[in-house]
Design a protein around this motif. Structure first.
Motif, short mmCIF file in Angstrom:
data_model
loop_
_atom_site.label_atom_id
_atom_site.label_comp_id
_atom_site.label_asym_id
_atom_site.label_seq_id
_atom_site.Cartn_x
_atom_site.Cartn_y
_atom_site.Cartn_z
N GLY A 35 0.79 -1.22 0.00
CA GLY A 35 0.00 0.00 0.00
C GLY A 35 0.82 1.27 0.00
N GLU A 36 2.13 1.16 -0.19
CA GLU A 36 2.99 2.34 -0.19
C GLU A 36 3.18 2.87 -1.62
OE1 GLU A 36 6.63 1.86 1.99
OE2 GLU A 36 5.74 0.35 3.33
N THR A 37 3.67 4.10 -1.70
CA THR A 37 3.88 4.73 -3.00
C THR A 37 4.98 4.00 -3.77
OG1 THR A 37 3.27 6.88 -2.09
CG2 THR A 37 4.48 6.87 -4.18
N PRO A 38 4.75 3.66 -5.04
CA PRO A 38 5.80 3.03 -5.85
C PRO A 38 7.02 3.94 -5.97
CG PRO A 38 3.66 2.79 -6.90
CD PRO A 38 3.47 3.76 -5.78
N VAL A 39 8.20 3.32 -6.02
CA VAL A 39 9.45 4.07 -6.11
C VAL A 39 10.20 3.60 -7.36
CG1 VAL A 39 11.62 4.64 -4.98
CG2 VAL A 39 9.57 4.23 -3.60
N SER A 40 10.59 4.55 -8.20
CA SER A 40 11.37 4.23 -9.40
C SER A 40 12.84 4.16 -9.05
CB SER A 40 11.14 5.29 -10.49
OG SER A 40 9.78 5.29 -10.90
N LEU A 41 13.48 3.06 -9.45
CA LEU A 41 14.87 2.80 -9.07
C LEU A 41 15.67 2.34 -10.28
CD1 LEU A 41 14.03 0.66 -5.90
CD2 LEU A 41 14.79 3.05 -5.87
N SER A 42 16.97 2.20 -10.07
CA SER A 42 17.82 1.55 -11.06
C SER A 42 18.82 0.67 -10.31
CB SER A 42 18.56 2.57 -11.93
OG SER A 42 19.58 3.22 -11.22
N VAL A 43 19.26 -0.39 -10.99
CA VAL A 43 20.18 -1.34 -10.38
C VAL A 43 21.23 -1.73 -11.42
CG1 VAL A 43 18.74 -3.31 -11.02
CG2 VAL A 43 20.36 -3.54 -9.14
N SER A 44 22.42 -2.06 -10.96
CA SER A 44 23.49 -2.47 -11.86
C SER A 44 23.08 -3.71 -12.64
CB SER A 44 24.76 -2.76 -11.05
OG SER A 44 25.68 -3.51 -11.82
N THR A 45 23.25 -3.66 -13.96
CA THR A 45 22.92 -4.80 -14.81
C THR A 45 23.74 -6.02 -14.42
OG1 THR A 45 22.37 -3.34 -16.65
CG2 THR A 45 22.81 -5.64 -17.19
N ALA A 46 25.03 -5.83 -14.18
CA ALA A 46 25.91 -6.94 -13.83
C ALA A 46 25.53 -7.54 -12.49
CB ALA A 46 27.37 -6.46 -13.80
N GLN A 47 25.17 -6.69 -11.52
CA GLN A 47 24.81 -7.18 -10.20
C GLN A 47 23.51 -7.99 -10.26
OE1 GLN A 47 23.76 -4.23 -7.18
NE2 GLN A 47 24.96 -5.36 -5.66
#
Length: 212
Positions: A35-47
């Motif tokens: 029920g929380e607000t969605p958060v836009s993120l990015s993550v290392s492709t290799a990781q």
């Protein structure tokens, strides 16, 4: 088992910015749930690729957010070679989630020694389990699988304590079947090969007319 994954905030959205992000070696992602607000993120492709190779289903997000999360879904390219986007679902250590887990077969099936072959029906099963005890893989033994027999989802040997099998217990994982043989020759047609008597009916009819 969960792996630590460092995430960064993603402020620029849209296809063009996501493409640039991937060119820089990072994947766009979104975190939602509870029920929380969605958060836009990015993550290392290799990781993230390393986590996939390890079969990680649950990750510990660190950096922009600190949250245990389930890898809920992945968007792939047309050829399913590269991940384009990740959906993370917030989870807590004490809640149960439904997830599909691969099933590996253990042992040698005796039915193979009798000319049988293994016919796989299911490679994954769905279970409900808390994130702390989520397995990377499950196992089923084929050590007693005879020709004509089957191994079922209910035969999985290492379902974690407290986990629930969602896939029906009678769902077939693998069968040991007889390979299809050569088709049997067709039976000879009754009377085939006997000489044909030409004009038999006419001769009999002529004899009968003379006798009258």
């Amino acid at each position: 088992m969960s792996e630590i994954m460092t995430v960064e905030p993603r402020t620029k959205l849209g296809k063009i910015h996501n493409r640039r992000l991937r060119d820089e070696g990072r994947l766009p992602a979104i975190l939602y749930g509870h029920g929380e607000t969605p958060v836009s993120l990015s993550v290392s492709t290799a990781q993230f690729a390393a986590a996939l190779r390890h079969g990680a289903k649950v990750v510990d997000l660190q950096g922009a957010v600190k949250q245990k999360a389930l890898v809920q879904s992945l968007a792939w390219d047309t050829f399913r070679k590269n991940v384009l986007h990740i959906d993370f679902l917030r989870v807590s250590a004490d809640e149960k989630v439904s997830v599909e887990i691969p099933v590996d077969l253990k042992g040698d099936a005796p039915g193979l020694n009798n000319g049988g072959i293994l016919e796989h029906q299911l490679h994954m099963v769905e279970i409900e389990v808390d994130p702390a005890h989520m397995p990377d893989r499950l196992h089923a033994s084929v050590a007693n699988l005879q020709l004509g027999g089957s191994i079922y989802a209910g035969d999985i040997t290492d379902l974690p304590a407290g986990a629930k099998l969602i896939t029906p217990a009678d769902a077939v994982l693998v069968n040991c079947i007889q390979p299809a043989g050569e088709p049997e020759p067709e039976e000879a047609v009754l009377g085939a090969g006997e000489p044909e008597v030409i004009g038999k009916d006419e001769e009999e009819a002529d004899s009968e007319s003379k006798a009258e």
